[in-house]
Scaffold this motif. Sequence first.
Motif, PDB file in Angstrom:
ATOM      1  N   LYS A   1       8.997  41.668  91.439  1.00 47.73           N
ATOM      2  CA  LYS A   1       9.331  41.356  90.052  1.00 47.73           C
ATOM      3  C   LYS A   1       9.482  42.660  89.272  1.00 47.73           C
ATOM      4  O   LYS A   1       8.603  43.517  89.324  1.00 47.73           O
ATOM      5  CB  LYS A   1       8.250  40.480  89.424  1.00 47.73           C
ATOM      6  CG  LYS A   1       8.185  39.073  90.000  1.00 47.73           C
ATOM      7  CD  LYS A   1       7.175  38.232  89.265  1.00 47.73           C
ATOM      8  CE  LYS A   1       7.138  36.804  89.816  1.00 47.73           C
ATOM      9  NZ  LYS A   1       8.418  36.104  89.555  1.00 47.73           N
ATOM     10  N   LEU A   2      10.588  42.791  88.567  1.00 54.98           N
ATOM     11  CA  LEU A   2      10.864  44.015  87.827  1.00 54.98           C
ATOM     12  C   LEU A   2      10.203  43.976  86.451  1.00 54.98           C
ATOM     13  O   LEU A   2      10.064  42.913  85.827  1.00 54.98           O
ATOM     14  CB  LEU A   2      12.372  44.217  87.670  1.00 54.98           C
ATOM     15  CG  LEU A   2      13.197  44.225  88.967  1.00 54.98           C
ATOM     16  CD1 LEU A   2      14.628  44.642  88.668  1.00 54.98           C
ATOM     17  CD2 LEU A   2      12.588  45.139  90.015  1.00 54.98           C
ATOM     18  N   THR A   3       9.810  45.129  85.974  1.00 48.07           N
ATOM     19  CA  THR A   3       9.222  45.250  84.643  1.00 48.07           C
ATOM     20  C   THR A   3      10.322  45.463  83.603  1.00 48.07           C
ATOM     21  O   THR A   3      11.487  45.689  83.943  1.00 48.07           O
ATOM     22  CB  THR A   3       8.230  46.420  84.593  1.00 48.07           C
ATOM     23  OG1 THR A   3       8.934  47.635  84.905  1.00 48.07           O
ATOM     24  CG2 THR A   3       7.115  46.219  85.613  1.00 48.07           C
ATOM     25  N   ASP A   4       9.976  45.405  82.347  1.00 51.05           N
ATOM     26  CA  ASP A   4      10.953  45.631  81.284  1.00 51.05           C
ATOM     27  C   ASP A   4      11.582  47.016  81.435  1.00 51.05           C
ATOM     28  O   ASP A   4      10.879  48.023  81.576  1.00 51.05           O
ATOM     29  CB  ASP A   4      10.283  45.529  79.915  1.00 51.05           C
ATOM     30  CG  ASP A   4       9.907  44.093  79.557  1.00 51.05           C
ATOM     31  OD1 ASP A   4      10.448  43.176  80.208  1.00 51.05           O
ATOM     32  OD2 ASP A   4       9.084  43.903  78.644  1.00 51.05           O
ATOM     33  N   GLY A   5      12.911  47.052  81.424  1.00 50.68           N
ATOM     34  CA  GLY A   5      13.618  48.321  81.537  1.00 50.68           C
ATOM     35  C   GLY A   5      13.795  48.816  82.949  1.00 50.68           C
ATOM     36  O   GLY A   5      14.476  49.823  83.171  1.00 50.68           O
ATOM     37  N   GLU A   6      13.206  48.155  83.940  1.00 51.14           N
ATOM     38  CA  GLU A   6      13.327  48.575  85.340  1.00 51.14           C
ATOM     39  C   GLU A   6      14.586  47.950  85.942  1.00 51.14           C
ATOM     40  O   GLU A   6      14.883  46.769  85.730  1.00 51.14           O
ATOM     41  CB  GLU A   6      12.094  48.141  86.128  1.00 51.14           C
ATOM     42  CG  GLU A   6      12.052  48.662  87.560  1.00 51.14           C
ATOM     43  CD  GLU A   6      10.783  48.233  88.295  1.00 51.14           C
ATOM     44  OE1 GLU A   6      10.472  48.815  89.347  1.00 51.14           O
ATOM     45  OE2 GLU A   6      10.098  47.303  87.798  1.00 51.14           O
ATOM     46  N   THR A   7      15.332  48.716  86.718  1.00 46.97           N
ATOM     47  CA  THR A   7      16.554  48.213  87.358  1.00 46.97           C
ATOM     48  C   THR A   7      16.532  48.532  88.844  1.00 46.97           C
ATOM     49  O   THR A   7      15.859  49.469  89.298  1.00 46.97           O
ATOM     50  CB  THR A   7      17.810  48.843  86.730  1.00 46.97           C
ATOM     51  OG1 THR A   7      17.735  50.271  86.849  1.00 46.97           O
ATOM     52  CG2 THR A   7      17.943  48.465  85.274  1.00 46.97           C
ATOM     53  N   TRP A   8      17.284  47.760  89.604  1.00 49.27           N
ATOM     54  CA  TRP A   8      17.474  48.018  91.040  1.00 49.27           C
ATOM     55  C   TRP A   8      18.619  49.016  91.166  1.00 49.27           C
ATOM     56  O   TRP A   8      19.758  48.695  90.866  1.00 49.27           O
ATOM     57  CB  TRP A   8      17.771  46.715  91.758  1.00 49.27           C
ATOM     58  CG  TRP A   8      17.957  46.851  93.250  1.00 49.27           C
ATOM     59  CD1 TRP A   8      17.762  47.949  94.021  1.00 49.27           C
ATOM     60  CD2 TRP A   8      18.382  45.817  94.146  1.00 49.27           C
ATOM     61  NE1 TRP A   8      18.036  47.691  95.339  1.00 49.27           N
ATOM     62  CE2 TRP A   8      18.413  46.380  95.442  1.00 49.27           C
ATOM     63  CE3 TRP A   8      18.737  44.483  93.971  1.00 49.27           C
ATOM     64  CZ2 TRP A   8      18.805  45.641  96.570  1.00 49.27           C
ATOM     65  CZ3 TRP A   8      19.121  43.747  95.094  1.00 49.27           C
ATOM     66  CH2 TRP A   8      19.151  44.323  96.371  1.00 49.27           C
ATOM     67  N   THR A   9      18.324  50.229  91.619  1.00 49.45           N
ATOM     68  CA  THR A   9      19.318  51.308  91.600  1.00 49.45           C
ATOM     69  C   THR A   9      19.786  51.758  92.978  1.00 49.45           C
ATOM     70  O   THR A   9      20.871  52.330  93.094  1.00 49.45           O
ATOM     71  CB  THR A   9      18.748  52.533  90.866  1.00 49.45           C
ATOM     72  OG1 THR A   9      17.505  52.915  91.480  1.00 49.45           O
ATOM     73  CG2 THR A   9      18.515  52.210  89.393  1.00 49.45           C
ATOM     74  N   GLU A  10      18.971  51.547  94.028  1.00 49.05           N
ATOM     75  CA  GLU A  10      19.340  52.038  95.359  1.00 49.05           C
ATOM     76  C   GLU A  10      19.024  50.989  96.415  1.00 49.05           C
ATOM     77  O   GLU A  10      18.136  50.144  96.240  1.00 49.05           O
ATOM     78  CB  GLU A  10      18.576  53.322  95.691  1.00 49.05           C
ATOM     79  CG  GLU A  10      18.826  54.470  94.738  1.00 49.05           C
ATOM     80  CD  GLU A  10      17.998  55.693  95.087  1.00 49.05           C
ATOM     81  OE1 GLU A  10      17.720  55.889  96.289  1.00 49.05           O
ATOM     82  OE2 GLU A  10      17.610  56.424  94.162  1.00 49.05           O
ATOM     83  N   ALA A  11      19.764  51.064  97.531  1.00 45.97           N
ATOM     84  CA  ALA A  11      19.513  50.167  98.662  1.00 45.97           C
ATOM     85  C   ALA A  11      19.824  50.892  99.956  1.00 45.97           C
ATOM     86  O   ALA A  11      20.646  51.824  99.994  1.00 45.97           O
ATOM     87  CB  ALA A  11      20.348  48.896  98.546  1.00 45.97           C
ATOM     88  N   LYS A  12      19.176  50.461 101.018  1.00 49.46           N
ATOM     89  CA  LYS A  12      19.432  50.973 102.356  1.00 49.46           C
ATOM     90  C   LYS A  12      19.606  49.788 103.296  1.00 49.46           C
ATOM     91  O   LYS A  12      18.793  48.855 103.292  1.00 49.46           O
ATOM     92  CB  LYS A  12      18.273  51.853 102.830  1.00 49.46           C
ATOM     93  CG  LYS A  12      18.456  52.433 104.227  1.00 49.46           C
ATOM     94  CD  LYS A  12      17.263  53.316 104.610  1.00 49.46           C
ATOM     95  CE  LYS A  12      17.406  53.886 106.004  1.00 49.46           C
ATOM     96  NZ  LYS A  12      16.252  54.730 106.379  1.00 49.46           N
ATOM     97  N   LEU A  13      20.664  49.800 104.087  1.00 50.99           N
ATOM     98  CA  LEU A  13      20.931  48.750 105.065  1.00 50.99           C
ATOM     99  C   LEU A  13      20.979  49.349 106.461  1.00 50.99           C
ATOM    100  O   LEU A  13      21.493  50.463 106.643  1.00 50.99           O
ATOM    101  CB  LEU A  13      22.271  48.057 104.776  1.00 50.99           C
ATOM    102  CG  LEU A  13      22.407  47.311 103.450  1.00 50.99           C
ATOM    103  CD1 LEU A  13      23.825  46.765 103.313  1.00 50.99           C
ATOM    104  CD2 LEU A  13      21.385  46.193 103.338  1.00 50.99           C
TER     105      LEU A  13
END
Length: 458
Positions: free
Chosen positions: A381-393
């Motif tokens: 769960k993300l907090t206020d102002g937190e974004t998903w910025t990177e991923a690895k596959l």
Amino acid sequence: MTALMKQNIRRITTVLVSSAMSAFATVQTVGNFSVLSMNTAGLPDFLQGNDVPGDKTENHRMIGAKFVEYGYDIINVQELEFKLNLGQDFNYHAALYSTASLPYRTPTSGGVPFGSGLNTLSRYSFTDTTRVKWNDCSNFGGADCLTPKGFTLVRVLLSSSPEGYAYVDVYNIHADAGVTNADLVARASNLRQLSEYIDNWSAGNAVIIAGDTNSRYTRVRDEIRILTRENGMTDPWVELIRDGVDPTEETICANPTTLSYCETVDKMFYRSSPVLNLQAIGWSYESSRFLQPNGDILSDHNPIVATFSWSLPASLRQSELYGGPHDTWFSDTGVLSRIFSPRISTIRFRGGSRLDAVSVAHVDGTSITHGGTGGRASELKLTDGETWTEAKLCLGQRNNRTGVFAIKARTSAGRTLTAGSSTEDCAEFVAPGGWGIVGFVGGSGSEIDKLGFLFAPH
């Protein structure tokens, strides 16, 4: 040199490199490209002469050379790969490819009666080559059932940069010929089949169709308008040459033609997507360029060409696609394009020996899930102002099928979420600066076989 001076130099260097990369990325968000379609009259003479003078093998060598000479970016050809061994070799596919030295070309699908005659050549790389045979054909107006006519799909990568990837699905088509009742029924079936396929396998994608439709707007039963009506496509000839109005009176083109207003059965259609803007900016018959040295024609069809401009939108963009060509295509672009300023609140994965499912929940209540129900569930769960910025596959193989075996998400706060089993074949994905991951594109069934990410500004 003092430590402070070294630190300042590093800062200056970083700024200069960042500025250069930003300028490069800006260039990579827009561009132009051309698409040519040509029926090359590649049937052996004893099957169909096409009333084209000269030796067909040499004609195809000249056609291939002209593809290179005039610098077309994407080329769809029909009636190319027909080959029979009845004491003679009619391998026009090899003849054309001997001079058409574009870096990316579809391989032959075989000769009569096994090959469709459809091929794509491109200056841009492409993946996911698919050949589909028509469900219906008719031999009343021609030998349409002699070969497996149908359509092809290649997913062309126009551009790749830190600002996003520009993909367009390019379809090559050769529809049933003739004007008998059986031909009209078969051709209408062909176009319905293509329309339904686009709905399923190009959902959310920019699309270009270029080929021999054997259709005219003045023959209503051809159902050529199904592509504009059901798939949101635009005919650039109608748009640019006919002022946006479909013709109601038949106009036959000479070959070679010096007119653009006349209609042929060779047509092109296009549409944009939420992650790629397309606009036709030019259209013409290329007849004068495809002539033999003595002025004779090289094909019984007038080649057509359109020039398109493309740009990456300011509201939604896409990453590279990563994985195998299996299972069912999906895209969240349609859902996300209807959300004002998409922002996620929760990331969820399922995985065990490989990646089973991916999911995100949005702050507006929208939930997106792809894949199956296997594996172990994990959630962040993300907090206020937190974004998903990177991923690895990470990719792997099972039963000769390539799929996504592992995923790792990293947020702007440095927190991570993982699922699946890591391998050595991995790739990393980073959202453009000021953007975040908000959804997915790819292929899935009970597991994830191909995956890409959708970005939105935050």
